[in-house]
Design an enzyme around this catalytic site. Structure first.
Site, mmCIF file in Angstrom:
data_model
loop_
_atom_site.group_PDB
_atom_site.id
_atom_site.type_symbol
_atom_site.label_atom_id
_atom_site.label_comp_id
_atom_site.label_asym_id
_atom_site.label_seq_id
_atom_site.Cartn_x
_atom_site.Cartn_y
_atom_site.Cartn_z
ATOM 1 N N ILE A 154 60.086 73.079 77.239
ATOM 2 C CA ILE A 154 59.040 72.890 78.251
ATOM 3 C C ILE A 154 58.967 74.075 79.225
ATOM 4 C CG2 ILE A 154 60.393 71.579 79.972
ATOM 5 C CD1 ILE A 154 57.869 69.669 80.092
ATOM 6 N N ASN A 174 66.920 64.404 88.703
ATOM 7 C CA ASN A 174 67.695 63.258 89.189
ATOM 8 C C ASN A 174 67.397 63.122 90.677
ATOM 9 O OD1 ASN A 174 69.654 64.812 90.753
ATOM 10 N ND2 ASN A 174 70.367 65.502 88.750
ATOM 11 N N GLY A 220 70.046 69.234 81.075
ATOM 12 C CA GLY A 220 68.831 69.004 80.285
ATOM 13 C C GLY A 220 67.628 69.785 80.788
ATOM 14 N N ASP A 229 66.055 69.537 83.557
ATOM 15 C CA ASP A 229 66.249 69.929 84.952
ATOM 16 C C ASP A 229 66.956 71.287 85.055
ATOM 17 O OD1 ASP A 229 66.082 69.488 87.653
ATOM 18 O OD2 ASP A 229 67.728 68.048 87.749
ATOM 19 N N SER A 241 63.822 60.393 80.571
ATOM 20 C CA SER A 241 64.934 59.427 80.413
ATOM 21 C C SER A 241 65.545 59.371 79.016
ATOM 22 C CB SER A 241 64.520 57.995 80.826
ATOM 23 O OG SER A 241 64.395 57.887 82.227
ATOM 24 N N TYR A 291 69.950 60.161 80.244
ATOM 25 C CA TYR A 291 69.737 58.804 80.746
ATOM 26 C C TYR A 291 69.650 57.743 79.641
ATOM 27 C CZ TYR A 291 69.281 60.368 85.618
ATOM 28 O OH TYR A 291 69.534 60.877 86.872
HETATM 29 P P1 ADP Z 1 66.953 62.431 81.425
HETATM 30 O O1 ADP Z 1 68.100 62.633 82.372
HETATM 31 O O2 ADP Z 1 65.698 61.925 82.110
HETATM 32 O O3 ADP Z 1 67.327 61.657 80.207
HETATM 33 P P2 ADP Z 1 67.134 64.994 80.021
HETATM 34 O O4 ADP Z 1 66.714 66.318 80.569
HETATM 35 O O5 ADP Z 1 68.579 64.790 79.764
HETATM 36 O O6 ADP Z 1 66.516 63.909 81.038
HETATM 37 O O7 ADP Z 1 66.349 64.703 78.658
HETATM 38 C C1 ADP Z 1 65.021 64.301 78.551
HETATM 39 C C2 ADP Z 1 64.473 64.729 77.204
HETATM 40 O O8 ADP Z 1 64.132 66.109 77.248
HETATM 41 C C3 ADP Z 1 65.458 64.588 76.040
HETATM 42 O O9 ADP Z 1 64.739 64.078 74.928
HETATM 43 C C4 ADP Z 1 65.928 66.025 75.805
HETATM 44 O O10 ADP Z 1 66.269 66.242 74.440
HETATM 45 C C5 ADP Z 1 64.702 66.803 76.148
HETATM 46 N N1 ADP Z 1 64.918 68.204 76.601
HETATM 47 C C6 ADP Z 1 66.067 68.802 77.032
HETATM 48 N N2 ADP Z 1 65.815 70.085 77.375
HETATM 49 C C7 ADP Z 1 64.477 70.299 77.159
HETATM 50 C C8 ADP Z 1 63.605 71.413 77.313
HETATM 51 N N3 ADP Z 1 64.037 72.591 77.761
HETATM 52 N N4 ADP Z 1 62.275 71.247 77.003
HETATM 53 C C9 ADP Z 1 61.807 70.061 76.554
HETATM 54 N N5 ADP Z 1 62.593 68.974 76.379
HETATM 55 C C10 ADP Z 1 63.904 69.089 76.673
#
Ligand code: ADP
Length: 176
Positions: free
Chosen positions: A14, A27, A35, A37, A125, A129
């Site tokens: 993203i 968070n 992740g 964030d 999430s 999460y």
């Molecule tokens: P949460 O804490 O809300 O679960 P995460 O960031 O851990 O948030 O994950 C949310 C989703 O985003 C997961 O499916 C993860 O695989 C995906 N994800 C992690 N990094 C990226 C990124 N750089 N771009 C898009 N999706 C991502």
């Protein structure tokens, strides 16, 4: 009735997207995490964190509540805004679906207020999460489908893994 946004799906990171607004699965501390964030702060640079700190010092002294959304600059990302939203942690015993839907709804509301036309969302999430991907995709697609979001014209789900992409594809096929 407002025109509903087109929904598109892409594989990828993203933080590499061009959009008016990029949604962060934050968070409640707003001070960074793993992740999505972590990736957003790493690539977007320190300006985003600076604005998050200012939010903590003003409106959100206790942090951003689950299901709510707030915007900052997008720093060096190819976007105008990052919209931070806090997803619920998955629970086996409690139905938190409404909180997850609220993340999508509130993020779209903030995006619309800012005049964003294109909004990129991660699968909120479904990472740390722990929300099951099929259900997370169903809630995401349904909520965006039902939201009146003008002037948002495109909602793009940016999906990291193969599994995420196929679950969103399935949810979209089912819900139209
Ligand atoms: P949460 O804490 O809300 O679960 P995460 O960031 O851990 O948030 O994950 C949310 C989703 O985003 C997961 O499916 C993860 O695989 C995906 N994800 C992690 N990094 C990226 C990124 N750089 N771009 C898009 N999706 C991502």
């Amino acid at each position: 009735m407002d025109q509903q946004p087109a929904i598109t799906l892409v594989h990828g990171d993203i933080t590499q997207q061009h959009a008016d607004a990029i949604v962060n699965a934050a968070n409640s501390s707003l001070l960074g995490g793993g992740g999505v964030d972590g990736a957003i702060h790493r690539r977007g640079g320190p300006e985003i964190l600076q604005e998050c700190r200012a939010l903590r010092a003003s409106h959100y002294g206790k942090g951003l509540p689950t299901g709510q959304a707030v915007a900052t600059t997008a720093g060096r990302l190819d976007a105008q805004y990052v919209i931070h939203t806090v997803g619920p942690v998955w629970s086996r015993t409690e139905d938190r679906s409404e909180q997850l839907a609220s993340c999508y709804r509130q993020s779209l509301r903030v995006a619309a207020e800012l005049g964003a036309r294109t909004v990129a969302f991660p699968a909120i999430s479904t990472g740390v999460y722990g929300w099951p991907m099929d259900d997370g995709a169903r809630i995401a697609v349904r909520t965006v489908r039902e939201a009146a979001a003008a002037p948002v014209a495109e909602v793009r789900f940016v999906l990291f893994g193969e599994d995420a992409y196929s679950e969103f594809e399935r949810a979209l096929a089912k819900q139209g």
